[in-house]
Design an enzyme around this catalytic site. Sequence first.
Site, mmCIF file in Angstrom:
data_model
loop_
_atom_site.group_PDB
_atom_site.id
_atom_site.type_symbol
_atom_site.label_atom_id
_atom_site.label_comp_id
_atom_site.label_asym_id
_atom_site.label_seq_id
_atom_site.Cartn_x
_atom_site.Cartn_y
_atom_site.Cartn_z
ATOM 1 N N GLY A 33 0.797 -1.232 0.000
ATOM 2 C CA GLY A 33 0.000 0.000 0.000
ATOM 3 C C GLY A 33 0.826 1.277 0.000
ATOM 4 N N TYR A 92 8.911 -5.104 15.733
ATOM 5 C CA TYR A 92 8.021 -5.260 14.580
ATOM 6 C C TYR A 92 7.098 -6.472 14.723
ATOM 7 C CZ TYR A 92 6.237 -5.741 9.899
ATOM 8 O OH TYR A 92 5.391 -5.877 8.835
ATOM 9 N N LYS A 283 -8.698 -9.551 7.272
ATOM 10 C CA LYS A 283 -9.212 -9.457 5.902
ATOM 11 C C LYS A 283 -10.495 -10.251 5.666
ATOM 12 C CE LYS A 283 -5.733 -6.883 4.448
ATOM 13 N NZ LYS A 283 -5.865 -5.506 3.968
ATOM 14 N N LEU A 381 -6.800 -0.550 -0.540
ATOM 15 C CA LEU A 381 -6.487 -0.005 -1.865
ATOM 16 C C LEU A 381 -6.877 -0.955 -2.986
ATOM 17 C CD1 LEU A 381 -2.996 1.543 -1.035
ATOM 18 C CD2 LEU A 381 -5.216 2.677 -1.080
ATOM 19 N N VAL A 382 -6.992 -2.251 -2.663
ATOM 20 C CA VAL A 382 -7.352 -3.228 -3.690
ATOM 21 C C VAL A 382 -8.681 -2.844 -4.345
ATOM 22 C CG1 VAL A 382 -8.061 -5.639 -4.005
ATOM 23 C CG2 VAL A 382 -5.983 -5.102 -2.726
ATOM 24 N N ALA A 383 -9.646 -2.460 -3.519
ATOM 25 C CA ALA A 383 -10.969 -2.072 -4.051
ATOM 26 C C ALA A 383 -10.819 -0.953 -5.083
ATOM 27 C CB ALA A 383 -11.857 -1.616 -2.901
ATOM 28 N N ASP A 503 -8.252 37.915 36.298
ATOM 29 C CA ASP A 503 -9.276 36.877 36.427
ATOM 30 C C ASP A 503 -8.763 35.899 37.486
ATOM 31 O OD1 ASP A 503 -11.320 34.954 35.766
ATOM 32 O OD2 ASP A 503 -9.776 33.880 34.639
ATOM 33 N N TYR A 504 -9.633 35.031 38.012
ATOM 34 C CA TYR A 504 -9.180 34.108 39.060
ATOM 35 C C TYR A 504 -8.980 32.679 38.522
ATOM 36 C CZ TYR A 504 -8.837 31.482 43.347
ATOM 37 O OH TYR A 504 -8.393 30.625 44.322
ATOM 38 N N ASP A 684 -8.311 33.941 31.060
ATOM 39 C CA ASP A 684 -8.138 32.723 30.258
ATOM 40 C C ASP A 684 -9.305 32.377 29.353
ATOM 41 O OD1 ASP A 684 -9.699 31.958 32.610
ATOM 42 O OD2 ASP A 684 -9.544 29.952 31.754
HETATM 43 C C1 GDG Z 1 -2.318 -0.573 5.025
HETATM 44 C C2 GDG Z 1 -3.707 -0.721 5.619
HETATM 45 C C3 GDG Z 1 -4.561 0.730 3.790
HETATM 46 C C4 GDG Z 1 -0.984 -7.114 -2.871
HETATM 47 N N1 GDG Z 1 -0.586 -8.279 -3.354
HETATM 48 C C5 GDG Z 1 0.197 -8.030 -4.401
HETATM 49 C C6 GDG Z 1 0.271 -6.675 -4.582
HETATM 50 N N2 GDG Z 1 -0.475 -6.118 -3.598
HETATM 51 C C7 GDG Z 1 -0.667 -4.665 -3.401
HETATM 52 C C8 GDG Z 1 -2.028 -4.214 -3.832
HETATM 53 C C9 GDG Z 1 -2.229 -2.977 -2.954
HETATM 54 C C10 GDG Z 1 -1.498 -3.355 -1.693
HETATM 55 O O1 GDG Z 1 -0.599 -4.386 -2.010
HETATM 56 C C11 GDG Z 1 -2.410 -3.809 -0.581
HETATM 57 O O2 GDG Z 1 -3.249 -2.741 -0.269
HETATM 58 P P1 GDG Z 1 -3.982 -2.526 1.128
HETATM 59 O O3 GDG Z 1 -4.863 -1.376 1.019
HETATM 60 O O4 GDG Z 1 -4.602 -3.819 1.517
HETATM 61 O O5 GDG Z 1 -2.765 -2.089 2.070
HETATM 62 P P2 GDG Z 1 -1.770 -2.679 3.150
HETATM 63 O O6 GDG Z 1 -0.443 -2.717 2.501
HETATM 64 O O7 GDG Z 1 -2.229 -3.945 3.716
HETATM 65 O O8 GDG Z 1 -1.689 -1.601 4.391
HETATM 66 C C12 GDG Z 1 -4.773 -0.570 4.542
HETATM 67 C C13 GDG Z 1 -3.146 0.855 3.286
HETATM 68 O O9 GDG Z 1 -2.203 0.682 4.332
HETATM 69 C C14 GDG Z 1 -2.896 2.223 2.676
HETATM 70 O O10 GDG Z 1 -3.063 3.227 3.593
HETATM 71 O O11 GDG Z 1 -5.435 0.757 2.689
HETATM 72 O O12 GDG Z 1 -6.031 -0.558 5.148
HETATM 73 O O13 GDG Z 1 -3.827 -1.967 6.286
HETATM 74 O O14 GDG Z 1 -1.621 -1.874 -3.525
HETATM 75 O O15 GDG Z 1 -2.038 -3.950 -5.184
HETATM 76 N N3 GDG Z 1 0.971 -6.105 -5.574
HETATM 77 C C15 GDG Z 1 1.635 -6.932 -6.428
HETATM 78 N N4 GDG Z 1 1.620 -8.260 -6.274
HETATM 79 C C16 GDG Z 1 0.925 -8.872 -5.312
HETATM 80 O O16 GDG Z 1 0.937 -10.090 -5.199
HETATM 81 N N5 GDG Z 1 2.343 -6.393 -7.420
#
Ligand code: GDG
Length: 731
Positions: A33, A92, A283, A381-383, A503-504, A684
């Site tokens: 992401g 981590y 997830k 971000l997938v959506a 003021d107090y 204040d």
């Molecule tokens: C956080 C928050 C928030 C995944 N598999 C592959 C691949 N991906 C890329 C996707 C996307 C990203 O990884 C995953 O997006 P998320 O939105 O799930 O983000 P996270 O990295 O889990 O982390 C989340 C995000 O930060 C941003 O603020 O949305 O809620 O948890 O970009 O495309 N890309 C490739 N191969 C894969 O197998 N190339």
Amino acid sequence: MVKIQRLLIVSNRLPVTIAKRDHKISYKKSVGGLATGLGSFYESYDSVWIGWCGLDADRISGTDKEKIKRRLISDYKCYPVSLNRTDIDKYYRGFCNKTVWPLFHCFTQYAVWDDRLWEHYKRVNRKFAETVAEIAKPDDIIWVHDYQLMLLPKFLREKLPDAQIGFFLHIPFPPLEVFNLLPWRDEVLEGLLGADLVGFHTYHYARNFLEITRHIKGYEHKFGDIATDGRTVRVDCFPMGIDFERFEKAVENKKTKRNVTKFRKELGDRKIIVSVDRLDYTKGIVNRLKAFGLFLARNPEFRGKVTWIMLAVPSRTKVEHYKQLKSKIDELVGKINGKYSGLGWIPIWYLYRSVQFEELIAMYNIADVCLVTPIKDGMNLVAKEFLATKTDGKGVLILSENAGAACELGEAIIINPNNKVEIANAIKKALSMPVEEQIKRNEVMRERLKRYNVTRWAIDFMDILDEMDKLRDKFRKKIFTKKNKKKLVERYRKAKNRLLLLDYDGTLVAFDNKPLNAMPEGGLIETIKTLANDPKNEVVIISGRDKSTLEKWFGELNIGLVAEHGVWLREPSGNWETIEHLDDDWKKNIRPILEQFVDRTPKSFIEEKEFSLVWHYRKADPNLAEIRASDLNDAIMHLTAHTDISAMEGNKVIEIKKTGINKGRTASRWVSKRDWDFIVSIGDDRTDEDVFAILPDYAYSIKVGQGTTGAKFTIENEKEVRKLLKELGES
Ligand code: GDG
């Protein structure tokens, strides 16, 4: 857009991963992401990215370290923070992923409280602070990212008091009851409040944060601005976008097209569902699998006609909960595939690995449906990426209401991730949705994503950070500095007729939950006495308190007293008098209303003064009190229309009294009494602004604490006020 001098992006991982195999060091740009999201923005500015590069610092030689560092700086504009295996294990894999991650996603049953892990989290955050401080220049903007570095803003503030620091949280910020479980909640809040701007994906998370800081730290906020001790911190939401154009264009890429052809050959003309996640319990993969099983069971007509490509990227594989989840998923996939597979057809294509970018785009592009069903997700971000690749407008997004993205993508089929029947029905609905409807829904969402892309998101964040810097400048100009103090003392010394209007509560003493406990202790009486005994001085305490309390505490002193915000006044060594004729007949009508509010607002109470009634709500639940205060204001306005009674808001109080009587009116009487050659007024809250407003130009007006004010100066707290008065008395 703000002119950026230099931007320091700080995150746990660098956008470059380094591996060492057979004495050979390799460099690979990271996926994920933040890395992919910020990548393009970062490259277009003069930026440096600071973070861990993925190597165990104890296992590389000094020469290699230097070589890697040089290469990272020159080729990638990256600056490494050196972490060893223990750091990664305890900070981590430990505190970040076993405590913060589950807690902030409301998986409280998975969260561990371990002091050793916490100590390491602190230690690594300090390490980051040292590295950033090493390379930061005075005009740099520092942008810290995510839950691994929540203490960093504070640690940086200690080292670089004037730095511009922004913080963005990529995961959800939990509600109060959940956050309260964290044994180190105070430190985490203080850490974040070191920033000038704290950003979240959604308003919901920002609201949780504001409520929690108010509840735990007692900091009030106004439209997202929190007034902490001496600084203002802005809290706001910035829904992170994607590099829309990059995803849209990638569809046309030759490699992508080759992948599309390859997939089509394997899958024929079957309908395709896609899902892409890190293999993580947040997830909702297990529920999704169960729902898909239910869908196949209830809709036999779809068997053999739909394939789900399920991409699960390995993640945190050494953490126990992740191992268990992996087994559960393997088991469910096996069960469904075993039960429903037929000749030449497998319902679920399960890929447990990561794929190349062009493969990912091909999967999105050929999919008829994208299933995004997290139990909880900061944004997802997938959506958004799925929609960006739908250049012909076809395709259906099924989206969990608990993903931050659902706030922006309301045209998707929104589901409850725990409701398997709802998900199964949504799959059927999506697979049967007419093309025109798909296009109509997607058009709106695609337009939104195109406009508010990742660059817009980052620029917006920078703009607000810049606004905070200007605000800080404005406040800075009003700060009562040592130099201002010296000048004031000098003018005081030279003057022959001096008026001190004080003021107090909140000015000479700190607030207490019980007003009668806020007594003038710790030498305050002595200080006032010394000032009052100087024949060149006239000291007046102008308070909202009732006259008997002021008389009890200050009656013996040769000073002027003003009670009930100007209803009563007493000249030095005179008697109490009202400023004009007043009656209190109205109280019998108003008091029952206030009593109703007390009954419905636990821990609030009524104070009755001779000519006013006060509703105090300092100890009440702040959210409830806020609603009640607004209701009470309305009720009083309604009841007192066409009368000369009105409600006035103070610091956690609402006072009802005769209209037009305020501290300013009484102060005017004192100001015009004589030809003063020195006036200082200190207060204040809102009620003191009336005094500041009537002062002549040459007067000093000083507000205690921060916030919008008509005063010339601001002073930090009541301790500083007392120091100043003591110094005047001694001079
Ligand atoms: C956080 C928050 C928030 C995944 N598999 C592959 C691949 N991906 C890329 C996707 C996307 C990203 O990884 C995953 O997006 P998320 O939105 O799930 O983000 P996270 O990295 O889990 O982390 C989340 C995000 O930060 C941003 O603020 O949305 O809620 O948890 O970009 O495309 N890309 C490739 N191969 C894969 O197998 N190339």
